[in-house]
Design an enzyme around this catalytic site. Structure first.
Site, PDB file in Angstrom:
ATOM      1  N   LYS A 153      31.171  39.677  53.397  1.00 53.64           N
ATOM      2  CA  LYS A 153      31.776  40.990  53.595  1.00 53.64           C
ATOM      3  C   LYS A 153      30.699  42.010  53.995  1.00 53.64           C
ATOM      4  O   LYS A 153      29.504  41.730  53.903  1.00 53.64           O
ATOM      5  CB  LYS A 153      32.525  41.418  52.327  1.00 53.64           C
TER       6      LYS A 153
HETATM    7  C1  LIG Z   1      37.189  37.718  50.950  1.00 53.19           C
HETATM    8  C2  LIG Z   1      38.634  37.964  50.827  1.00 53.19           C
HETATM    9  C3  LIG Z   1      39.322  37.852  49.611  1.00 53.19           C
HETATM   10  C4  LIG Z   1      38.723  37.286  48.362  1.00 53.19           C
HETATM   11  O1  LIG Z   1      37.520  37.817  47.977  1.00 53.19           O
HETATM   12  P1  LIG Z   1      36.482  36.939  47.117  1.00 53.19           P
HETATM   13  O2  LIG Z   1      35.479  37.964  46.703  1.00 53.19           O
HETATM   14  O3  LIG Z   1      35.941  35.886  48.003  1.00 53.19           O
HETATM   15  O4  LIG Z   1      37.224  36.392  45.947  1.00 53.19           O
HETATM   16  C5  LIG Z   1      40.658  38.184  49.572  1.00 53.19           C
HETATM   17  N1  LIG Z   1      41.300  38.607  50.668  1.00 53.19           N
HETATM   18  C6  LIG Z   1      40.685  38.719  51.852  1.00 53.19           C
HETATM   19  C7  LIG Z   1      41.454  39.227  53.025  1.00 53.19           C
HETATM   20  C8  LIG Z   1      39.340  38.383  51.979  1.00 53.19           C
HETATM   21  O5  LIG Z   1      38.750  38.483  53.176  1.00 53.19           O
END
Ligand SMILES: *Cc1c(COP(=O)(O)O)cnc(C)c1O
Length: 374
Positions: free
Chosen positions: A183
């Site tokens: 992210k």
């Molecule tokens: C990354 C992501 C998640 C989950 O996040 P994590 O920190 O990996 O548990 C949920 N929804 C979307 C759209 C994502 O891109």
């Protein structure tokens, strides 16, 4: 041979790495002062709204559903083109995900289709800002108000994005972010939830750690069933270092996205018939730069393999969720959501991260040209 260009990589600075060393030497390494500092900084970023951090974006979404009182018998409308966490958490709390197709232009949940899918069992709508491009918040909240639905914004990808000048997270109902390493801002693993009032934040703290409520020096009680979702201070310190650079990261990503559009505008590239993302340089944080490959003789896997041989990493975000075995078993079929399925089969994430250069972008586009024209 040029160094391998991954599709993404975190940008961790020496100040942050030194700060992590300080936490490790401090005598307190799990949730503590760094978590509280990160929460305060996030709250300031989100216009003073209550914020709590968790050990993943998935946990954050699950707790958002619990705060909204969603469970067995309830339906939650969401998109089939997302990381599978989005709908898995709906199943985890015992509710039913109700997928509707995407808008093929934005690649986000089609809000007209969402409205048409509302039933008496619908409790919430959970949109995703895919690649950081925000879902239309005006239309979303109009719809939610009209039908008295909670909104759980899966904003995992849209930290730093905005809608009509208002940063995502500063307005709205429950807003969930992820700090996974891919992210725009990371705490290695982690996430945060923006809530609507302090009593929700108190309940979120209970869900976060075994339901425990402490009072005085020795008081302890448990009223609700909580889990183990707390973020460590080590992770929080990484998040603090990252958050300080959010605006810079967003600016660099937007510049690189602009560069992609310029490079992809070459006539010989046009001829390849790639589907491009929406050219938004004011609202999107450009979490990803995704093209839709033309359906030609060479498969996406072959394209990815040939790009890899040329030193370029790519990713698939995402296969359509309703076609996974688990979801087919719950009743979904091929053909249910044609736009999401087309994207799921052909979408490709190209390299995009803040320390990339314009030369890197050119290299990616040239390689793509070489692979696709062959
Ligand atoms: C990354 C992501 C998640 C989950 O996040 P994590 O920190 O990996 O548990 C949920 N929804 C979307 C759209 C994502 O891109």
């Amino acid at each position: 041979m040029l160094p391998f260009l991954p599709f993404t990589r975190p940008t961790l600075d020496e100040e942050t790495i030194a700060g992590v060393g300080d936490v490790l030497r401090s005598g307190w390494i799990t949730s503590g002062p760094m978590v509280r500092e990160l929460e305060a900084k996030l709250s300031a970023l989100f216009a003073g709204r209550p914020v709590r951090v968790f050990n993943s974006g998935t946990a954050t979404l699950e707790i958002a559903l619990r705060l909204a009182g969603i469970g067995p018998g309830d339906e939650v409308i969401t998109t089939p083109l997302s990381w599978v966490a989005t709908s898995n958490v709906i199943l985890t709390v015992g509710a039913r995900p109700v997928f509707v197709d995407i808008d093929p232009v934005t690649r986000n949940l089609d809000l007209d289709a969402a409205e048409a899918a509302i039933t008496s069992a619908t409790k919430a709508i959970m949109p995703v800002d895919l690649a950081g491009l925000p879902v239309d918040r005006d239309r979303l909240y109009q719809l939610a108000e009209k039908h008295r639905l909670r909104v759980i914004e899966d904003a995992a990808q849209s930290l730093g994005s905005s809608w009509n000048g208002r940063p995502i997270g500063t307005t709205g109902d429950l807003v969930s972010f992820s700090f996974h390493p891919n992210k725009n801002v990371t705490s290695i693993e982690g996430g945060c939830l923006v809530m609507t009032n302090e009593s929700e934040a108190k309940l979120a703290e209970q869900y976060r750690l075994q339901g425990v409520v402490r009072s005085g020096y020795d008081g302890m009680d448990v009223e609700v069933l909580g889990g183990k979702f707390n973020l460590t201070d080590v992770a929080a310190r990484v998040g603090i270092g990252q958050l300080a650079r959010l605006d810079e990261f967003t600016r660099l990503r937007r510049d690189l996205a602009r560069e992609y559009f310029q490079q992809l505008d070459r006539p010989e590239i046009h001829a390849l018939g790639l589907g491009l993302p929406v050219a938004d340089f004011t609202q999107s944080n450009w979490h990803m730069f995704q093209v839709i490959l033309p359906e030609i003789s060479i498969s996406r896997a072959e394209v990815m393999g040939k790009l890899h041989e040329l030193g370029i990493g790519t990713g698939v975000h995402y296969p359509a969720i309703h076609l996974f075995t688990l979801y087919r078993g719950l009743g979904w079929h091929m053909g249910d959501f044609p736009h999401a399925e087309h994207a799921g089969r052909n979408i490709l994430s190209l390299p995009l991260f803040p320390t990339m250069t314009a030369t890197d972008v050119r290299r990616v586009v040239d390689a793509l040209h070489n692979v696709l024209q062959a």
